[in-house]
Design a protein around this motif. Structure first.
Motif, mmCIF file in Angstrom:
data_model
loop_
_atom_site.group_PDB
_atom_site.id
_atom_site.type_symbol
_atom_site.label_atom_id
_atom_site.label_comp_id
_atom_site.label_asym_id
_atom_site.label_seq_id
_atom_site.Cartn_x
_atom_site.Cartn_y
_atom_site.Cartn_z
ATOM 1 N N VAL A 213 0.708 -0.863 0.018
ATOM 2 C CA VAL A 213 -0.171 -0.128 -0.143
ATOM 3 C C VAL A 213 1.123 1.061 -0.275
ATOM 4 N N ALA A 214 0.274 1.929 -0.182
ATOM 5 C CA ALA A 214 1.182 3.425 -0.365
ATOM 6 C C ALA A 214 0.043 4.355 0.104
ATOM 7 N N LEU A 215 0.913 5.538 0.887
ATOM 8 C CA LEU A 215 0.566 6.575 2.125
ATOM 9 C C LEU A 215 1.117 8.131 0.682
ATOM 10 N N ILE A 216 -0.201 8.772 0.667
ATOM 11 C CA ILE A 216 0.830 9.840 -0.587
ATOM 12 C C ILE A 216 0.110 11.063 0.105
ATOM 13 N N GLY A 217 1.366 11.895 0.883
ATOM 14 C CA GLY A 217 1.227 13.239 1.085
ATOM 15 C C GLY A 217 1.363 13.201 2.517
ATOM 16 N N GLY A 218 1.511 14.201 3.095
ATOM 17 C CA GLY A 218 1.577 14.170 4.800
ATOM 18 C C GLY A 218 1.834 15.457 5.431
ATOM 19 N N TYR A 219 2.043 15.814 7.055
ATOM 20 C CA TYR A 219 2.144 17.647 7.088
ATOM 21 C C TYR A 219 2.745 17.769 6.405
ATOM 22 N N LYS A 220 2.707 19.089 5.899
ATOM 23 C CA LYS A 220 3.401 19.767 5.392
ATOM 24 C C LYS A 220 4.966 19.515 4.465
ATOM 25 N N GLN A 221 4.417 18.042 3.841
ATOM 26 C CA GLN A 221 4.874 17.207 3.470
ATOM 27 C C GLN A 221 3.573 16.405 2.355
ATOM 28 N N THR A 222 3.249 17.189 0.801
ATOM 29 C CA THR A 222 2.163 17.063 0.301
ATOM 30 C C THR A 222 2.688 15.585 -0.965
ATOM 31 N N GLY A 223 3.507 16.111 -1.222
ATOM 32 C CA GLY A 223 4.456 15.208 -2.241
ATOM 33 C C GLY A 223 5.014 14.028 -1.821
ATOM 34 N N LEU A 224 4.403 14.227 -0.649
ATOM 35 C CA LEU A 224 5.306 12.348 -0.253
ATOM 36 C C LEU A 224 4.476 11.171 0.097
ATOM 37 N N ALA A 225 4.896 10.455 -0.988
ATOM 38 C CA ALA A 225 4.930 9.207 -1.168
ATOM 39 C C ALA A 225 5.296 7.836 0.182
ATOM 40 N N THR A 226 4.753 7.254 0.827
ATOM 41 C CA THR A 226 5.097 6.796 1.137
ATOM 42 C C THR A 226 4.657 5.107 1.302
ATOM 43 N N VAL A 227 5.681 3.687 1.051
ATOM 44 C CA VAL A 227 5.374 2.804 0.470
ATOM 45 C C VAL A 227 5.321 1.667 1.428
ATOM 46 N N ILE A 228 4.481 0.641 2.155
ATOM 47 C CA ILE A 228 4.684 0.352 3.072
ATOM 48 C C ILE A 228 4.464 -1.101 2.185
ATOM 49 N N GLU A 229 5.144 -2.294 2.933
ATOM 50 C CA GLU A 229 5.167 -3.401 1.782
ATOM 51 C C GLU A 229 4.630 -4.401 3.275
ATOM 52 N N LEU A 230 3.098 -5.130 2.791
ATOM 53 C CA LEU A 230 2.190 -5.406 3.927
ATOM 54 C C LEU A 230 2.858 -6.790 4.135
ATOM 55 N N ALA A 231 3.650 -7.473 3.800
ATOM 56 C CA ALA A 231 3.612 -9.018 4.498
ATOM 57 C C ALA A 231 4.554 -8.514 6.163
ATOM 58 N N GLY A 232 5.982 -7.544 6.123
ATOM 59 C CA GLY A 232 6.372 -7.012 7.282
ATOM 60 C C GLY A 232 5.915 -6.060 7.258
ATOM 61 N N LEU A 233 4.997 -5.038 6.984
ATOM 62 C CA LEU A 233 5.092 -3.569 7.669
ATOM 63 C C LEU A 233 5.939 -2.746 7.262
ATOM 64 N N THR A 234 7.401 -3.524 7.039
ATOM 65 C CA THR A 234 8.079 -2.578 6.561
ATOM 66 C C THR A 234 8.209 -1.319 5.745
ATOM 67 N N HIS A 235 8.147 -0.027 5.813
ATOM 68 C CA HIS A 235 8.337 0.855 4.777
ATOM 69 C C HIS A 235 9.264 1.722 3.641
ATOM 70 N N ARG A 236 8.803 2.802 3.245
ATOM 71 C CA ARG A 236 10.325 3.855 2.813
ATOM 72 C C ARG A 236 9.651 5.439 2.375
ATOM 73 N N HIS A 237 9.819 6.155 2.519
ATOM 74 C CA HIS A 237 9.638 7.058 1.889
ATOM 75 C C HIS A 237 10.177 7.911 0.675
ATOM 76 N N ILE A 238 9.204 8.002 -0.346
ATOM 77 C CA ILE A 238 9.633 8.302 -1.498
ATOM 78 C C ILE A 238 9.138 9.808 -2.262
ATOM 79 N N GLN A 239 9.778 10.638 -2.384
ATOM 80 C CA GLN A 239 9.510 12.283 -3.234
ATOM 81 C C GLN A 239 8.875 11.818 -4.345
ATOM 82 N N LEU A 240 7.349 12.891 -4.994
ATOM 83 C CA LEU A 240 7.660 13.004 -5.845
ATOM 84 C C LEU A 240 7.550 14.296 -6.405
ATOM 85 N N VAL A 241 8.537 14.014 -7.652
ATOM 86 C CA VAL A 241 8.373 15.012 -8.610
ATOM 87 C C VAL A 241 7.769 15.318 -10.009
#
Length: 280
Positions: A213-241
């Motif tokens: 799953v991916a969450l789009i946005g965040g407080y003061k970072q509207t172009g942030l994408a946070t990708v979450i792997e469902l199996a282990g619930l690990t995540h990483r943050h990506i900047q959309l440009v």
């Protein structure tokens, strides 16, 4: 501030001139609300419902396409008992309406023809039993079928403001809501919590695939994408440009399953979950 570990350039679909809002529908079709005058248009900016066909179009804030070519539209704000969801045929003629409650922040139609509404805080705390659920599902004829707060009771989690809502390809409704920013989904009459607290706060969009799953946005970072792997619930943050390399400044975002459309002063952009997952 969250520091992204990668960037992804997203495709500019069209300019934002005359666009009030864009909404994805089942299958990834897009419907736009054009301004001045406010009317429903398709992906080619051709009118779906004539602007002068129904005076209620002027109040429209959300819209979804119906399989038969008609459309359902909703007003975010409504008086108690006011019918603020209207269903129109392809000519703009009125078909039916129902009261979904004040404070609609998200409005979706699933593959079974059921309506979903997520509410912002003015609706949740209005005293109206429908929006006080935070998330509600209605039948095709507008009958309340499911309310999240009523279902959960004191067990929580609470939905004080439905920030992000989407439907996956199995018609399950996924939600990430203020103030705890839990992540979970409704399947039939059951709620399943995936994360007690998402790794980002303030996300406004939610994409869902089989493994991520991916969450789009965040407080003061509207172009942030946070990708979450469902199996282990690990995540990483990506900047959309954008295509110029500038950080995407998302005004609003609409998602269906693993697809997203967002709009800002920079333009209207479309992208998918795969665009984010495939980044090394």
């Amino acid at each position: 501030m969250i520091e992204p570990t990668a960037t992804v350039s997203v495709a500019r679909w069209r300019d934002a001139d005359g666009v009030y809002a864009c909404y994805l529908n089942v299958g990834g079709r897009c419907v736009l609300i054009a301004d001045e005058p406010r009317r429903l248009v398709d992906e080619h900016f051709q009118s779906i419902v004539p602007a002068d066909s129904n005076p209620a179009l002027a109040r429209m804030t959300h819209a979804q396409l119906l399989p038969d070519g008609g459309a359902a539209m909703a007003y975010a704000r409504a008086e108690p008992g006011e019918k603020n969801v209207l269903v129109l045929d392809c000519s703009g003629a009125f078909q039916t309406s129902f009261a979904a409650g004040d404070g609609i922040n998200q409005f979706l139609l699933d593959g079974q023809g059921r309506f979903w509404a997520g509410y912002f805080d003015e609706g949740v705390f209005s005293g109206d039993p429908i929006p006080s659920n935070g998330l509600a599902r209605f039948s095709q004829d507008g009958r309340l079928e499911f309310g999240l707060a009523e279902h959960l009771g004191s067990a929580g989690p609470d939905v004080d403001d439905c920030y992000a809502l989407t439907l996956d390809r199995q018609d399950r409704a996924w939600i990430c809501a203020y103030s705890n920013f839990f992540l979970g989904y409704v399947d039939g009459q059951s709620f399943h919590q995936v994360m007690v607290k998402a790794p980002v706060q303030g996300a406004r969009g939610l994409l869902v695939g089989e493994r991520h799953v991916a969450l789009i946005g965040g407080y003061k970072q509207t172009g942030l994408a946070t990708v979450i792997e469902l199996a282990g619930l690990t995540h990483r943050h990506i900047q959309l440009v954008t295509e110029t390399g500038a950080s995407l400044e998302v005004r609003r975002v609409s998602c269906w399953a693993d697809m997203a459309v967002c709009w800002s002063a920079q333009g209207v952009y479309r992208f998918g979950l795969n665009d984010l997952v495939q980044i090394g």
